[in-house]
Motif scaffolding. Sequence first.
Motif, PDB file in Angstrom:
ATOM      1  N   VAL A   1       0.837  -1.201   0.000  1.00  0.00           N
ATOM      2  CA  VAL A   1       0.000   0.000   0.000  1.00  0.00           C
ATOM      3  C   VAL A   1       0.872   1.250   0.000  1.00  0.00           C
ATOM      4  CG1 VAL A   1      -1.634   1.351   1.369  1.00  0.00           C
ATOM      5  CG2 VAL A   1      -2.009  -1.095   1.047  1.00  0.00           C
ATOM      6  N   HIS A   2       1.925   1.245   0.790  1.00  0.00           N
ATOM      7  CA  HIS A   2       2.755   2.448   0.880  1.00  0.00           C
ATOM      8  C   HIS A   2       3.318   2.840  -0.474  1.00  0.00           C
ATOM      9  CE1 HIS A   2       6.783   4.386   1.205  1.00  0.00           C
ATOM     10  NE2 HIS A   2       5.997   5.294   1.735  1.00  0.00           N
ATOM     11  N   PHE A   3       3.888   1.868  -1.180  1.00  0.00           N
ATOM     12  CA  PHE A   3       4.511   2.248  -2.450  1.00  0.00           C
ATOM     13  C   PHE A   3       3.474   2.647  -3.494  1.00  0.00           C
ATOM     14  CE2 PHE A   3       6.086   1.189  -6.737  1.00  0.00           C
ATOM     15  CZ  PHE A   3       7.033   2.195  -6.826  1.00  0.00           C
ATOM     16  N   TYR A   4       2.559   1.756  -3.791  1.00  0.00           N
ATOM     17  CA  TYR A   4       1.654   2.004  -4.914  1.00  0.00           C
ATOM     18  C   TYR A   4       0.618   3.090  -4.623  1.00  0.00           C
ATOM     19  CZ  TYR A   4       3.572  -1.992  -7.398  1.00  0.00           C
ATOM     20  OH  TYR A   4       4.413  -2.851  -8.054  1.00  0.00           O
ATOM     21  N   HIS A   5       0.046   3.077  -3.442  1.00  0.00           N
ATOM     22  CA  HIS A   5      -1.122   3.915  -3.195  1.00  0.00           C
ATOM     23  C   HIS A   5      -0.834   5.188  -2.415  1.00  0.00           C
ATOM     24  CE1 HIS A   5      -2.649  -0.369  -3.511  1.00  0.00           C
ATOM     25  NE2 HIS A   5      -2.913   0.214  -4.663  1.00  0.00           N
ATOM     26  N   LEU A   6       0.315   5.250  -1.737  1.00  0.00           N
ATOM     27  CA  LEU A   6       0.624   6.441  -0.956  1.00  0.00           C
ATOM     28  C   LEU A   6       1.769   7.267  -1.520  1.00  0.00           C
ATOM     29  CD1 LEU A   6       0.250   5.032   2.683  1.00  0.00           C
ATOM     30  CD2 LEU A   6      -1.467   6.119   1.224  1.00  0.00           C
ATOM     31  N   SER A   7       2.737   6.629  -2.179  1.00  0.00           N
ATOM     32  CA  SER A   7       3.912   7.409  -2.583  1.00  0.00           C
ATOM     33  C   SER A   7       4.280   7.330  -4.050  1.00  0.00           C
ATOM     34  CB  SER A   7       5.121   6.982  -1.739  1.00  0.00           C
ATOM     35  OG  SER A   7       5.417   5.614  -1.929  1.00  0.00           O
ATOM     36  N   ALA A   8       3.851   6.319  -4.774  1.00  0.00           N
ATOM     37  CA  ALA A   8       4.242   6.202  -6.188  1.00  0.00           C
ATOM     38  C   ALA A   8       3.801   7.410  -7.000  1.00  0.00           C
ATOM     39  CB  ALA A   8       3.674   4.921  -6.795  1.00  0.00           C
ATOM     40  N   LEU A   9       2.701   8.049  -6.602  1.00  0.00           N
ATOM     41  CA  LEU A   9       2.190   9.178  -7.372  1.00  0.00           C
ATOM     42  C   LEU A   9       3.085  10.407  -7.240  1.00  0.00           C
ATOM     43  CD1 LEU A   9      -1.660   8.824  -6.771  1.00  0.00           C
ATOM     44  CD2 LEU A   9      -0.222   7.811  -8.537  1.00  0.00           C
ATOM     45  N   ASP A  10       4.107  10.352  -6.393  1.00  0.00           N
ATOM     46  CA  ASP A  10       5.120  11.408  -6.356  1.00  0.00           C
ATOM     47  C   ASP A  10       6.093  11.280  -7.528  1.00  0.00           C
ATOM     48  OD1 ASP A  10       4.035  12.211  -3.927  1.00  0.00           O
ATOM     49  OD2 ASP A  10       5.490  11.077  -2.740  1.00  0.00           O
ATOM     50  N   TRP A  11       6.115  10.111  -8.145  1.00  0.00           N
ATOM     51  CA  TRP A  11       7.074   9.821  -9.207  1.00  0.00           C
ATOM     52  C   TRP A  11       6.393   9.508 -10.537  1.00  0.00           C
ATOM     53  CZ3 TRP A  11      11.907  10.320  -7.077  1.00  0.00           C
ATOM     54  CH2 TRP A  11      12.001  10.187  -5.686  1.00  0.00           C
TER      55      TRP A  11
ATOM     56  N   VAL B   1       0.684 -13.428  -2.556  1.00  0.00           N
ATOM     57  CA  VAL B   1       1.295 -12.142  -2.220  1.00  0.00           C
ATOM     58  C   VAL B   1       2.792 -12.176  -2.513  1.00  0.00           C
ATOM     59  CG1 VAL B   1       1.791 -10.520  -0.354  1.00  0.00           C
ATOM     60  CG2 VAL B   1      -0.467 -11.586  -0.505  1.00  0.00           C
ATOM     61  N   ARG B   2       3.446 -13.287  -2.195  1.00  0.00           N
ATOM     62  CA  ARG B   2       4.880 -13.411  -2.480  1.00  0.00           C
ATOM     63  C   ARG B   2       5.154 -13.252  -3.973  1.00  0.00           C
ATOM     64  NH1 ARG B   2       8.128 -18.830  -0.856  1.00  0.00           N
ATOM     65  NH2 ARG B   2       6.536 -19.733  -2.245  1.00  0.00           N
ATOM     66  N   ASP B   3       4.334 -13.846  -4.799  1.00  0.00           N
ATOM     67  CA  ASP B   3       4.495 -13.745  -6.247  1.00  0.00           C
ATOM     68  C   ASP B   3       4.438 -12.275  -6.683  1.00  0.00           C
ATOM     69  OD1 ASP B   3       4.674 -14.384  -8.949  1.00  0.00           O
ATOM     70  OD2 ASP B   3       2.556 -14.908  -9.143  1.00  0.00           O
ATOM     71  N   PHE B   4       3.459 -11.532  -6.161  1.00  0.00           N
ATOM     72  CA  PHE B   4       3.327 -10.126  -6.520  1.00  0.00           C
ATOM     73  C   PHE B   4       4.523  -9.312  -6.032  1.00  0.00           C
ATOM     74  CE2 PHE B   4       1.991  -5.776  -5.547  1.00  0.00           C
ATOM     75  CZ  PHE B   4       1.525  -5.365  -6.784  1.00  0.00           C
ATOM     76  N   VAL B   5       4.931  -9.530  -4.795  1.00  0.00           N
ATOM     77  CA  VAL B   5       6.022  -8.751  -4.203  1.00  0.00           C
ATOM     78  C   VAL B   5       7.332  -8.969  -4.962  1.00  0.00           C
ATOM     79  CG1 VAL B   5       7.525  -8.590  -2.170  1.00  0.00           C
ATOM     80  CG2 VAL B   5       5.032  -8.530  -1.898  1.00  0.00           C
ATOM     81  N   GLN B   6       7.665 -10.222  -5.204  1.00  0.00           N
ATOM     82  CA  GLN B   6       8.974 -10.522  -5.783  1.00  0.00           C
ATOM     83  C   GLN B   6       9.030 -10.298  -7.287  1.00  0.00           C
ATOM     84  OE1 GLN B   6      10.374 -14.381  -4.464  1.00  0.00           O
ATOM     85  NE2 GLN B   6      10.117 -13.867  -2.303  1.00  0.00           N
ATOM     86  N   ASN B   7       7.907 -10.455  -7.979  1.00  0.00           N
ATOM     87  CA  ASN B   7       7.923 -10.365  -9.438  1.00  0.00           C
ATOM     88  C   ASN B   7       7.331  -9.078  -9.996  1.00  0.00           C
ATOM     89  OD1 ASN B   7       9.133 -12.947  -9.977  1.00  0.00           O
ATOM     90  ND2 ASN B   7       7.208 -13.868  -9.300  1.00  0.00           N
ATOM     91  N   CYS B   8       6.703  -8.264  -9.134  1.00  0.00           N
ATOM     92  CA  CYS B   8       6.097  -7.021  -9.611  1.00  0.00           C
ATOM     93  C   CYS B   8       6.555  -5.825  -8.774  1.00  0.00           C
ATOM     94  CB  CYS B   8       4.577  -7.136  -9.584  1.00  0.00           C
ATOM     95  SG  CYS B   8       3.729  -5.706 -10.299  1.00  0.00           S
ATOM     96  N   TYR B   9       6.281  -5.846  -7.485  1.00  0.00           N
ATOM     97  CA  TYR B   9       6.557  -4.708  -6.605  1.00  0.00           C
ATOM     98  C   TYR B   9       8.046  -4.344  -6.575  1.00  0.00           C
ATOM     99  CZ  TYR B   9       7.171  -2.510  -1.913  1.00  0.00           C
ATOM    100  OH  TYR B   9       7.538  -1.727  -0.850  1.00  0.00           O
TER     101      TYR B   9
END
Length: 581
Positions: free
Chosen positions: A106-116, A250-258
Amino acid sequence: MAKRVVVDPVTRIEGHLRIEVVPENGYIKDAYSSAQMWRGLELILRGRSPDDAWMFAQRTCGVCTTVHAIASVRSVENALQLEIPYNAQMVRNIIIAAHALHDHIVHFYHLSALDWVDVVSALKADPHKAAKIAESYQNWKLNGAAVFKAVQDKLKKFVESGQLGPFASGYWGHPAMKLPPEVNLIAVTHYLQALDYQRKADQAIAILGGKNPHIQNLAVGGVSTAINPDNEATINMERLYYIKQLLEEVRDFVQNCYLPDVLAISAFYKEWLQYGRGVDNYLAVPDLPQDTKGETFDLPGGTILGGDLSSAKAIKSFNDPYFISNVAEDISHSWYKGSWIRHPWDEDTDPDYTGMPGGYVDGSGKYSWAKAPRFKVNGDYVPMQVGPLAQVLVGYALGHEATKKWVDKSLDLLKTILGVIGESSEGVDVNALQSTPGRHIARAIRAAMLSDLAIKQWEQLVDNVGRGDLEIYNPPSYPKGVIKGCGFHEAPRGTLSHWCVIENGVLKNYQEVVPSTWNASPRDSKGQMGPYEASLIGNPIADPEKPLEVLRTVHSFDPCIACAVHMVDPEGEEIVKVKAL
């Protein structure tokens, strides 16, 4: 007084935070961090039963709920020197890992990614080109030109309708935004996909914890999560295997996407690896205990001073005096009565709001509801930066195997992406993580580690239950007289500690020293800045009317000001109206 740029409130965080900066020649010369709420939970907990403290303490925040519950029961258990059944440790560990995975996504995608990420720019992207770019740095099953085109079409409808929803009021077109349209489209697509995967982590927490937020299964001495492989009314094998399925997804998403997304965006903003270092003393505590006494852990803790990894010193157990004896809080610039620095067991919480004369911080008076936590080093009290960066640097310096694996793997991928986009990888090493993008990289590295470790805790729980051990609780017994406890936990935002003084089985004093208090702290009696303030000094600021760069660095800490402070009006009157944008 020098011209100020004031961001109040800082949005896309938890709680109410005010940041003031002084720009000069396109860079930030000075900065102040002011928490705008008061936390009164310490007063609420006095006189209550220690058994009940965790239920109140997890109301410290509506986001960081499980972390306060965990730290609270550990503080009471530490005072009693109570051993925790192995099954209970594993259940807690799974909840801890799942909560952190949810939080980091949540922190990266929904709270801070929009700064970049320039969302509107994604409308210019070629979906087929976006698919090729995504395939070049990640192996994620939900990529593809058709997927990206569908998201682009959905985004186009938002823009044409004038209803941008969560993407409204962004600094679209800001000169500091520099991602290609295709990378922006990839990021927006994964923003939407991340909503589903953070939910899967929450489901795992709710199954074990009874509900989420505000879990119901903790107890001083263990958990109330009854486990029986053959009983449908308890956590049985069907439920356990469903939890494993959720954690694996969740592991799949974290390691291969996030993680690859964070590295890709960091590569395009390589120049930011020189900005945002700030306080380079680091503090982390060990977590995911592997025994009943809290003497061995799957996550390391310790300190680093002056950014020098060779100075790393480990914190080894729940009873380690190196941590317990050296934490203190300073209120020289905080809205509390007095001007002291004290150990948490000796603190009081006596609010004394004096405001900010002139409407701005003048640098000499009190200006925040946050106290200023400090760590005693060679007789001096120094500020410490806490959070995933601290834990990753400490783990790397101490030779923690999983940390070294994921740091090295991530730096290699970052260098590869830099090469593909024609950027030099010179200077890209573990020390480059001491920066604004480095905090994001470290958080994604921590998520990758935790996604593996969550499965490990699950396997250990199932193996132990399979051997016939179903014990989950060791009942506490409170002695007469005074006992003191410290419960710490490496929460998603960093080192969290709860401190209790128990007299004749009743709470006499209770203090919370939380990650966002460490990082958002105002200056102390020596004028030393806290990490938010120090990290802003020297940062660029292209347009003072649109201080995007301020948000980038502050958001990299993942502020949670509701944890640092709470607003209380004993008369029940309305205190403030906040217009939500």
